[in-house]
Design a protein around this motif. Structure first.
Motif, mmCIF file in Angstrom:
data_model
loop_
_atom_site.group_PDB
_atom_site.id
_atom_site.type_symbol
_atom_site.label_atom_id
_atom_site.label_comp_id
_atom_site.label_asym_id
_atom_site.label_seq_id
_atom_site.Cartn_x
_atom_site.Cartn_y
_atom_site.Cartn_z
ATOM 1 N N MET A 1 0.817 -1.209 0.000
ATOM 2 C CA MET A 1 0.000 0.000 0.000
ATOM 3 C C MET A 1 0.844 1.250 0.000
ATOM 4 O O MET A 1 0.404 2.280 -0.431
ATOM 5 N N ASN B 1 -4.322 -10.191 -4.887
ATOM 6 C CA ASN B 1 -4.385 -10.146 -3.425
ATOM 7 C C ASN B 1 -3.343 -9.224 -2.815
ATOM 8 O O ASN B 1 -2.291 -8.991 -3.402
ATOM 9 N N ASN B 2 -3.643 -8.764 -1.638
ATOM 10 C CA ASN B 2 -2.659 -8.117 -0.777
ATOM 11 C C ASN B 2 -2.413 -9.049 0.397
ATOM 12 O O ASN B 2 -3.335 -9.327 1.183
ATOM 13 N N TYR C 1 1.174 -9.283 2.342
ATOM 14 C CA TYR C 1 2.607 -8.965 2.267
ATOM 15 C C TYR C 1 3.490 -10.051 2.854
ATOM 16 O O TYR C 1 4.682 -10.105 2.558
ATOM 17 N N GLU C 2 2.921 -10.935 3.648
ATOM 18 C CA GLU C 2 3.698 -12.067 4.148
ATOM 19 C C GLU C 2 4.138 -12.969 3.002
ATOM 20 O O GLU C 2 5.035 -13.798 3.148
ATOM 21 N N CYS D 1 -10.542 -1.742 -1.155
ATOM 22 C CA CYS D 1 -9.157 -1.583 -0.730
ATOM 23 C C CYS D 1 -8.815 -0.103 -0.700
ATOM 24 O O CYS D 1 -9.311 0.681 -1.526
ATOM 25 N N THR E 1 -1.584 -11.769 13.208
ATOM 26 C CA THR E 1 -1.322 -12.805 12.184
ATOM 27 C C THR E 1 -0.173 -13.689 12.640
ATOM 28 O O THR E 1 0.692 -13.246 13.407
ATOM 29 N N TYR F 1 1.868 -8.900 11.470
ATOM 30 C CA TYR F 1 0.789 -7.976 11.098
ATOM 31 C C TYR F 1 -0.225 -7.952 12.241
ATOM 32 O O TYR F 1 -0.636 -9.000 12.748
ATOM 33 N N ASN G 1 -5.947 -15.805 0.462
ATOM 34 C CA ASN G 1 -7.005 -14.953 1.021
ATOM 35 C C ASN G 1 -7.021 -14.975 2.546
ATOM 36 O O ASN G 1 -7.918 -14.403 3.157
ATOM 37 N N ARG H 1 -9.689 -15.451 8.726
ATOM 38 C CA ARG H 1 -9.395 -14.025 8.554
ATOM 39 C C ARG H 1 -10.613 -13.211 8.922
ATOM 40 O O ARG H 1 -11.752 -13.680 8.895
ATOM 41 N N GLY I 1 -9.821 -2.442 3.173
ATOM 42 C CA GLY I 1 -9.463 -3.866 3.203
ATOM 43 C C GLY I 1 -8.358 -4.229 4.168
ATOM 44 O O GLY I 1 -8.320 -5.357 4.665
ATOM 45 N N SER J 1 -8.983 -6.024 7.377
ATOM 46 C CA SER J 1 -9.406 -7.435 7.342
ATOM 47 C C SER J 1 -8.183 -8.340 7.399
ATOM 48 O O SER J 1 -7.737 -8.917 6.398
ATOM 49 N N LYS K 1 -5.464 -11.226 7.953
ATOM 50 C CA LYS K 1 -5.476 -12.630 7.504
ATOM 51 C C LYS K 1 -4.717 -13.548 8.467
ATOM 52 O O LYS K 1 -3.893 -13.104 9.255
#
Ligand code: MTE
Length: 317
Positions: free
Chosen positions: A1, A80-81, A83-84, A138, A173, A192, A221, A226, A234, A237, A239
């Motif tokens: 982002m 998808n986002n 980042y992991e 998002c 997360t 996260y 996802n 999540r 977004g 939310s 995950k």
């Protein structure tokens, strides 16, 4: 982002396939918590228990959804986002492929009378989940419509008996750089973390998802569990949740830590309040050519605006 380069992986108009008539295949995952824990679905649309081993059960559409056509599954799972698993939109689908979301333990602690943990397998034993077709907007300016399968977060929290000091909920997360290669890079402060105010967490629109379309949640996802808060951008939310902690003070959140001027705690979808670097007035629904106006609270104002009565939403962005 934080990354501003144009996104690869945006679907071209020519790629857009007519939506498979998802309405014909509305099947829900049936699931439950371990014995002793009651059904988590909120009723009205909750499914009866399927046979052990049966993953899906048909139930009528719940009262919380939208009639908009869901975004095709291929888009939902390939744009998808997460980042992991990398910062590119296409990375999670590829790099999370071998991620094993089992066994998986979720801990609920902090300001609860009965802190504890549960195994996700117990959650996935026969019981009732609901389908909630929600828009996901998002912060970057795109949106999707996703048929989630899950249950209200509040139903789970109640089982652990929040104390009167519980004012916020903090979510974490999994932190495991061996399994989540993106965590080997310091692009974000891992793990996260996200947070909600208690009334937001208890709101019936707020769900924990274990699936989408008629599948268990794909890794990219946020498998296996999540959060989905449809009136917020977004990134709220979170995950692959391993911990839910009830706390007295407003918790820190990953994107606020990364860029406090850009990402606030509330992060309600609000076309009136621009992101410091771009307008939030319009959005591009993935799969559509033209932008559409972004709606206040992502179109859920009737249900949630009262939570923010009297608050200056420019200050509490
Ligand atoms: N959760 C974790 N743990 N890591 C992330 O990078 N990205 C967030 C959110 N949850 C993210 C996360 C952002 S920015 C968005 S827009 C949504 O997940 C995207 O969800 P989707 O890929 O299922 O559409």
């Amino acid at each position: 982002m934080l990354i501003r380069t144009p996104r690869r992986g945006d679907p071209e108009p020519s790629e857009i396939t007519p939506e498979k008539l998802y309405r014909d295949r509305r099947r829900f995952i049936g699931a439950s918590l371990a014995s002793g824990m009651m059904a988590l679905a909120g009723g009205g649309g909750a499914a009866p228990l399927p046979q052990p081993g049966a993953r899906f059960v048909q139930v009528p559409r719940g009262a919380f959804g939208t009639d908009e056509t869901p975004t095709p599954l291929e888009k939902v799972t390939r744009y998808n986002n997460f980042y992991e698993f990398g910062t590119g939109k296409g990375d999670p689908a590829v790099r999370a492929r071998d991620f094993q979301p089992r066994p998986w333990t979720v801990t609920i602690d902090g300001e609860v009378e009965r802190p504890g943990s549960f195994d996700l397998e117990d959650l996935l034993k026969p019981h009732a989940f609901e389908e909630r077709i929600y828009r996901l907007r998002c912060v970057e300016g795109w949106s999707m419509v996703i048929p989630w399968i899950g249950f209200p977060l509040g139903n789970l929290l109640k089982r652990f008996h929040p104390t009167s000091r519980a004012r916020y909920v903090e979510f974490t997360t999994l932190h495991d750089p061996r399994r989540m290669p993106g965590q080997r890079r310091g692009i974000l402060d891992w793990p996260y973390v996200e947070g909600l105010r208690m009334d937001e967490a208890m709101h019936p629109l707020t769900i924990l998802a274990v699936g989408l379309y008629d599948e268990l949640l794909p890794n990219q996802n946020g498998a296996p569990l999540r959060l989905v808060v449809p009136w917020k951008y977004g990134f709220k939310s979170i995950k692959s949740i391993v911990r839910i902690r009830l706390v007295e003070r407003q918790p820190e959140t990953t994107w606020h830590k990364a860029a406090p001027e850009e990402y606030g705690f509330y992060s309600n979808v609000n076309p009136e309040v621009d992101h410091p670097r771009w307008s939030q007035r319009k959005e591009r629904r993935i799969g559509e050519l033209f932008k559409r106006p972004t709606l206040m609270f992502n179109g859920y104002a009737d249900q949630v605006a009262h939570l923010y009565a009297g608050m200056d939403l420019r200050k509490y962005f």
